[in-house]
Design an enzyme around this catalytic site. Structure first.
Site, mmCIF file in Angstrom:
data_model
loop_
_atom_site.group_PDB
_atom_site.id
_atom_site.type_symbol
_atom_site.label_atom_id
_atom_site.label_comp_id
_atom_site.label_asym_id
_atom_site.label_seq_id
_atom_site.Cartn_x
_atom_site.Cartn_y
_atom_site.Cartn_z
ATOM 1 N N GLU A 13 48.126 -1.117 43.952
ATOM 2 C CA GLU A 13 49.332 -1.891 44.191
ATOM 3 C C GLU A 13 49.065 -3.383 44.383
ATOM 4 O O GLU A 13 50.006 -4.185 44.371
ATOM 5 C CB GLU A 13 50.061 -1.315 45.411
ATOM 6 N N ASP A 200 57.227 9.015 40.849
ATOM 7 C CA ASP A 200 57.447 10.464 40.745
ATOM 8 C C ASP A 200 58.834 10.801 41.266
ATOM 9 O O ASP A 200 59.510 9.958 41.872
ATOM 10 C CB ASP A 200 56.375 11.233 41.525
#
Length: 232
Positions: A13, A200
């Site tokens: 990230e 997801d």
């Protein structure tokens, strides 16, 4: 010019921005490495907090105490709680709540932090406005929406767990750090924004989907943050 704090929980990230910023110093404290430098003419402190609410809160407090940041942006990935969201879409926080805060046996609604005035921590409106401007410039084949970020020390991967979060605290996405950063910023009167790209669906196949799409989602979040920094 004060510093802007940028937090990601995982290396995936922060790696893109770390590779683009001019790093002038690395400082190690509270078990974390803080990358001090510049990007797009702004002073940044970039850090990987580690996973979970405690790690995120400690990291945010260190940014505030040790680096005198004027605002904090958290970027990373999350699981979708909404049928509106597809993998790769991005959520900008309107507010954030700790979905695993539960003193309901004492009569409190789930998500309520006992003896605090606020439990749903509102993002800074100017940061949110500028992030939406950035989204118009960088989001070409995915959507950027605003909504509630629900955080807890759990990887959400069942329909029952998703339904419980939606029914108790609401939320567009579930992750493990954002509300802790928001909570810390609220107590310190520090403006914040959480940017989460969907990796997801937080359902039965969430583990497999996360592994497959985490890097792509994190890259989309980073592109939006990089554009946003230029507007600050």
């Amino acid at each position: 010019m004060k510093n802007i704090g940028i937090i990601g929980a995982m290396e995936e990230e922060i790696v893109a921005l770390k590779g683009k910023m001019k790093i002038t110093e690395e400082k190690n404290m509270v078990g974390l490495t803080f990358y001090v430098g510049t990007y797009a003419g702004k002073n940044l402190v970039l850090v990987k907090s580690g996973i979970g609410k405690v790690n995120a809160a400690i990291c945010a407090q260190a940014l505030i105490d040790r680096f005198d940041v004027e605002k904090i942006i958290m970027v990373g990935v999350a699981g979708s709680l909404s049928a509106e969201l597809r993998v790769g879409d991005i959520i900008l926080s309107e507010d954030a709540v700790e979905h695993d805060m539960d003193t309901s046996p004492l009569g409190d609604p789930i998500g309520t932090i006992p003896r605090m005035e606020e439990s749903y921590f509102k993002a800074d409106q100017e940061l949110l406005r500028l992030a939406l401007e950035s989204a118009k410039e960088v989001a070409k084949d995915y959507r950027v929406l605003t909504g509630r970020v629900a955080s807890g020390d759990q990887f959400i991967c069942t329909e029952d767990a998703k339904a419980k979060i939606r029914e108790t605290v609401g939320g567009m996405c579930a992750e493990m750090e954002g509300a802790a950063v928001a909570h810390t910023c609220y107590l310190n009167n520090t403006p914040f924004l959480i940017i989460r790209a969907i990796s997801d669906g937080a359902g039965e196949d969430a583990g497999l989907s996360f592994e497959e799409f985490c890097v792509m989602a994190a890259q989309r979040g980073s592109v939006l943050v990089e554009n946003l920094i230029g507007k600050l």
